[in-house]
Design an enzyme around this catalytic site. Structure first.
Site, short mmCIF file in Angstrom:
data_model
loop_
_atom_site.label_atom_id
_atom_site.label_comp_id
_atom_site.label_asym_id
_atom_site.label_seq_id
_atom_site.Cartn_x
_atom_site.Cartn_y
_atom_site.Cartn_z
N LEU A 65 -21.23 -19.87 -16.28
CA LEU A 65 -21.08 -18.58 -16.99
C LEU A 65 -20.79 -18.82 -18.47
CD1 LEU A 65 -18.92 -16.81 -14.26
CD2 LEU A 65 -21.38 -16.69 -14.56
N PRO A 66 -20.96 -17.78 -19.31
CA PRO A 66 -20.81 -18.00 -20.75
C PRO A 66 -19.42 -18.45 -21.21
CG PRO A 66 -21.99 -15.94 -20.31
CD PRO A 66 -21.48 -16.43 -19.00
N THR A 96 -18.36 -23.87 -20.01
CA THR A 96 -17.43 -24.40 -21.01
C THR A 96 -16.44 -23.29 -21.36
OG1 THR A 96 -19.16 -25.79 -21.93
CG2 THR A 96 -17.21 -25.44 -23.31
N LYS A 171 -14.75 -31.81 -23.23
CA LYS A 171 -16.00 -31.11 -23.59
C LYS A 171 -15.86 -30.41 -24.96
CE LYS A 171 -19.76 -28.61 -23.37
NZ LYS A 171 -21.05 -29.12 -23.70
N LYS A 246 -18.27 -20.05 -29.93
CA LYS A 246 -17.20 -19.96 -28.91
C LYS A 246 -16.51 -21.32 -28.76
CE LYS A 246 -18.40 -21.01 -24.98
NZ LYS A 246 -18.80 -21.45 -23.66
#
Ligand code: NAD
Length: 295
Positions: A65-66, A96, A171, A246
């Protein structure tokens, strides 16, 4: 072969799910966009009309998912997915998101008697299609061992970064460096071109010199230098400017909570924020070159 629920079939999720199908697993898939579900059912997946329906009888639940808010609102709360997953299922979130969010969801999963790992990926849409992603995992070693045969069908390198949330920290550090390197690569190519160089020749030179990095060698931002990268397809698909923004925001939050210096990371965040504010948030992040180069 395993029963897998796959939720979130965007630029990354769709090819990852397709590789699991190719490996012979049984997939029940869900996305908020019906056409994304249809693309996977055409490849042999069972389409679900909700996330809750998708996880019915699943041995593995994978989400792609975003951002944090999507993951938290899907899993948490009274009617959250954690209350609907079969008790023996292993939950693997590949999105992420903030490390703190990952820890919050993992804790709630444990309280519901479920095992969960955070497994964000690196390698882009090309890696997702080729099944060569890098998985950066946070969680228990035994849960990772259980997930490994599944992750190996989507990726080539699998790292255990530490406990819950550690995959996200690694990440975010990686993507902050990627944002800096892409902006730097765009700047170097624009400088060369403005001074009369051919961007393809300059890219070949940098690729064999000390400035070599993934953005110049594998994901070149200059249109026409490389085939099959977003720069040569009008910056469509790939990794969106707003997703990079983001991730740089997550790096900024992590830096503030730990008192870390991220001078270049903040600069990159501001460049991508400016590019997004000019209406380019939906384009691939390599389009940052358009903010920098001369018209
Ligand atoms: P995307 O926007 O293309 O896909 C996200 C999908 O999730 C969309 O199809 C959306 O409809 C779906 N979705 C959102 N909320 C949902 C919900 N509640 N239930 C079901 N579906 C829902 O994004 P992407 O590029 O596939 O990236 C996914 C994640 O992977 C992000 O966290 C991103 O940062 C990360 N990532 C992306 C890349 C890349 O190159 N695109 C590389 C590495 C990591």
């Amino acid at each position: 072969m395993s029963k897998i629920a796959f939720i979130g079939l965007g630029n990354m999720g769709a090819p990852m799910a397709a590789n699991l199908l190719k490996a012979g697993h049984t997939l029940k898939v869900f996305d908020l966009l019906a056409q994304s579900v249809e693309k996977l059912t055409a490849l042999g997946a069972h389409g679900a009309s909700s996330a809750i329906e998708a996880v019915d009888q699943a041995e593995f639940v994978i989400t792609m998912l975003p951002a944090s808010k999507h993951v938290e609102s899907l899993y948490l709360g009274e009617d959250g997915l954690l209350n609907h997953c079969p008790k023996n299922a292993l939950v693997i979130d590949c999105s992420t998101i903030a490390a703190e969010s990952a820890r919050r969801v993992a804790k709630a999963a444990a309280q519901s008697g479920l095992c969960m790992i955070d497994a964000p990926v690196s390698g882009g849409t090309g890696g997702a299609i080729a099944g060569t992603l890098t998985f950066i995992v946070g969680g228990d070693a035994q849960d990772l061992a259980r997930a490994k045969p599944i992750l190996e069908k989507m990726g080539k390198n699998i790292f255990h970064a530490g406990t819950a949330g550690a995959g996200q920290v690694a990440k975010i550090a990686n993507n902050m460096l990627l944002g800096i390197a892409m902006a730097g690569t765009a700047e170097a190519l624009a400088l060369g071109v403005a001074n009369g160089l051919d961007p393809k020749i300059l890219s070949e030179i940098i690729s064999k010199s000390s400035g070599c990095n993934w953005s110049v060698e594998k994901y070149n931002p200059w249109p026409g230098v490389m085939e099959n990268v977003p720069a040569s397809k009008g910056y469509a698909g790939g990794f969106g400017v707003d997703l990079m923004l983001k991730d740089l925001g997550l790096a900024s939050e992590a830096a503030m909570s730990s008192g870390s210096v991220i001078a270049l990371g903040e600069l990159a965040r501001n460049l991508f924020a400016m590019h997004s504010a000019h209406g380019h948030g939906h384009l691939d992040f390599s389009s940052i070159v358009n903010l920098i180069k001369k018209d």
